[in-house]
Design a protein around this motif. Sequence first.
Motif, PDB file in Angstrom:
ATOM      1  N   ALA A  29       8.319  13.876  18.543  1.00 28.72           N
ATOM      2  CA  ALA A  29       8.253  15.091  19.358  1.00 28.72           C
ATOM      3  C   ALA A  29       8.916  14.856  20.701  1.00 28.72           C
ATOM      4  N   THR A  30       9.625  15.879  21.171  1.00 33.61           N
ATOM      5  CA  THR A  30      10.281  15.808  22.468  1.00 33.61           C
ATOM      6  C   THR A  30      10.464  17.220  23.016  1.00 33.61           C
ATOM      7  N   VAL A  31      10.591  17.316  24.314  1.00 33.68           N
ATOM      8  CA  VAL A  31      10.866  18.593  24.965  1.00 33.68           C
ATOM      9  C   VAL A  31      12.365  18.654  25.238  1.00 33.68           C
ATOM     10  N   VAL A  32      12.970  19.763  24.837  1.00 42.73           N
ATOM     11  CA  VAL A  32      14.400  19.975  25.076  1.00 42.73           C
ATOM     12  C   VAL A  32      14.569  21.190  25.982  1.00 42.73           C
ATOM     13  N   PRO A  33      15.674  21.246  26.735  1.00 40.34           N
ATOM     14  CA  PRO A  33      15.834  22.311  27.712  1.00 40.34           C
ATOM     15  C   PRO A  33      15.997  23.713  27.133  1.00 40.34           C
ATOM     16  N   ALA A  34      16.423  23.823  25.879  1.00 40.75           N
ATOM     17  CA  ALA A  34      16.590  25.148  25.282  1.00 40.75           C
ATOM     18  C   ALA A  34      16.210  25.098  23.814  1.00 40.75           C
ATOM     19  N   ASP A  35      15.648  26.172  23.328  1.00 44.13           N
ATOM     20  CA  ASP A  35      15.251  26.292  21.930  1.00 44.13           C
ATOM     21  C   ASP A  35      16.496  26.141  21.052  1.00 44.13           C
ATOM     22  N   PRO A  36      16.613  25.047  20.286  1.00 44.38           N
ATOM     23  CA  PRO A  36      17.820  24.807  19.498  1.00 44.38           C
ATOM     24  C   PRO A  36      18.029  25.825  18.391  1.00 44.38           C
ATOM     25  N   SER A  37      16.994  26.534  17.974  1.00 44.07           N
ATOM     26  CA  SER A  37      17.163  27.526  16.913  1.00 44.07           C
ATOM     27  C   SER A  37      17.986  28.716  17.393  1.00 44.07           C
ATOM     28  N   ARG A  38      18.048  28.922  18.682  1.00 42.22           N
ATOM     29  CA  ARG A  38      18.841  30.028  19.235  1.00 42.22           C
ATOM     30  C   ARG A  38      20.328  29.758  19.138  1.00 42.22           C
ATOM     31  N   ASP A  39      20.715  28.500  19.179  1.00 46.04           N
ATOM     32  CA  ASP A  39      22.130  28.130  19.163  1.00 46.04           C
ATOM     33  C   ASP A  39      22.562  27.512  17.849  1.00 46.04           C
ATOM     34  N   GLY A  40      21.742  27.658  16.814  1.00 49.37           N
ATOM     35  CA  GLY A  40      22.076  27.028  15.545  1.00 49.37           C
ATOM     36  C   GLY A  40      22.064  25.525  15.654  1.00 49.37           C
ATOM     37  N   GLY A  41      21.037  24.971  16.280  1.00 48.50           N
ATOM     38  CA  GLY A  41      20.913  23.525  16.482  1.00 48.50           C
ATOM     39  C   GLY A  41      20.866  22.770  15.172  1.00 48.50           C
ATOM     40  N   PRO A  42      20.784  21.458  15.240  1.00 47.22           N
ATOM     41  CA  PRO A  42      20.764  20.634  14.036  1.00 47.22           C
ATOM     42  C   PRO A  42      19.650  21.052  13.072  1.00 47.22           C
ATOM     43  N   GLU A  43      19.941  21.047  11.795  1.00 47.81           N
ATOM     44  CA  GLU A  43      18.967  21.463  10.790  1.00 47.81           C
ATOM     45  C   GLU A  43      17.737  20.566  10.752  1.00 47.81           C
ATOM     46  N   GLU A  44      17.867  19.308  11.139  1.00 46.03           N
ATOM     47  CA  GLU A  44      16.726  18.392  11.099  1.00 46.03           C
ATOM     48  C   GLU A  44      15.780  18.578  12.281  1.00 46.03           C
ATOM     49  N   THR A  45      16.099  19.509  13.176  1.00 50.49           N
ATOM     50  CA  THR A  45      15.251  19.799  14.322  1.00 50.49           C
ATOM     51  C   THR A  45      14.251  20.884  13.957  1.00 50.49           C
ATOM     52  N   LEU A  46      12.969  20.570  14.130  1.00 51.72           N
ATOM     53  CA  LEU A  46      11.897  21.520  13.853  1.00 51.72           C
ATOM     54  C   LEU A  46      11.306  21.979  15.181  1.00 51.72           C
ATOM     55  N   VAL A  47      11.443  23.264  15.477  1.00 53.65           N
ATOM     56  CA  VAL A  47      10.881  23.811  16.713  1.00 53.65           C
ATOM     57  C   VAL A  47       9.385  24.017  16.492  1.00 53.65           C
ATOM     58  N   ILE A  48       8.577  23.378  17.338  1.00 51.55           N
ATOM     59  CA  ILE A  48       7.121  23.488  17.253  1.00 51.55           C
ATOM     60  C   ILE A  48       6.638  24.680  18.059  1.00 51.55           C
ATOM     61  N   THR A  49       7.087  24.777  19.290  1.00 49.69           N
ATOM     62  CA  THR A  49       6.707  25.893  20.157  1.00 49.69           C
ATOM     63  C   THR A  49       7.668  25.953  21.328  1.00 49.69           C
ATOM     64  N   THR A  50       7.577  27.033  22.066  1.00 53.44           N
ATOM     65  CA  THR A  50       8.407  27.199  23.255  1.00 53.44           C
ATOM     66  C   THR A  50       7.521  27.241  24.499  1.00 53.44           C
ATOM     67  N   ARG A  51       8.139  27.081  25.625  1.00 56.06           N
ATOM     68  CA  ARG A  51       7.417  27.124  26.899  1.00 56.06           C
ATOM     69  C   ARG A  51       6.719  28.473  27.060  1.00 56.06           C
ATOM     70  N   ASP A  52       7.439  29.553  26.792  1.00 58.54           N
ATOM     71  CA  ASP A  52       6.854  30.888  26.933  1.00 58.54           C
ATOM     72  C   ASP A  52       5.665  31.091  25.996  1.00 58.54           C
ATOM     73  N   ALA A  53       5.749  30.575  24.774  1.00 51.33           N
ATOM     74  CA  ALA A  53       4.652  30.725  23.817  1.00 51.33           C
ATOM     75  C   ALA A  53       3.412  29.967  24.283  1.00 51.33           C
ATOM     76  N   VAL A  54       3.600  28.793  24.857  1.00 54.42           N
ATOM     77  CA  VAL A  54       2.462  28.012  25.355  1.00 54.42           C
ATOM     78  C   VAL A  54       1.835  28.719  26.557  1.00 54.42           C
ATOM     79  N   ILE A  55       2.660  29.232  27.446  1.00 54.79           N
ATOM     80  CA  ILE A  55       2.136  29.961  28.600  1.00 54.79           C
ATOM     81  C   ILE A  55       1.324  31.165  28.128  1.00 54.79           C
ATOM     82  N   ALA A  56       1.836  31.895  27.158  1.00 51.28           N
ATOM     83  CA  ALA A  56       1.120  33.066  26.639  1.00 51.28           C
ATOM     84  C   ALA A  56      -0.183  32.660  25.961  1.00 51.28           C
ATOM     85  N   GLU A  57      -0.179  31.542  25.271  1.00 52.53           N
ATOM     86  CA  GLU A  57      -1.373  31.065  24.554  1.00 52.53           C
ATOM     87  C   GLU A  57      -2.453  30.572  25.507  1.00 52.53           C
TER      88      GLU A  57
END
Length: 83
Positions: A29-57
């Motif tokens: 697990a690591t924090v990256v500056p931007a959600d890679p799914s928005r830019d078609g990031g590497p397929e082996e990257t699994l987005v767990i959550t975003t900063r905005d989603a954690v703030i909302a939660e």
Amino acid sequence: MPTITPDHLHALLASADRDAALVVVAGKATVVPADPSRDGGPEETLVITTRDAVIAELDTGANEEQIERLAQRLDVALESLGG
């Protein structure tokens, strides 16, 4: 040992980048500056959550216990995916 920890959520919340995301790559697990799914990031990257989603939660008045519970829930969800 959990993959997602409260430290990951603290790092995500501390990010100055509004598009920051918590991701898992190659089982780590690591924090990256931007959600890679928005830019078609590497397929082996699994987005767990975003900063905005954690703030909302968590709400702005989140305490350490709430952060720990969220980290546990995210880790269990990851494990259920085989992560």
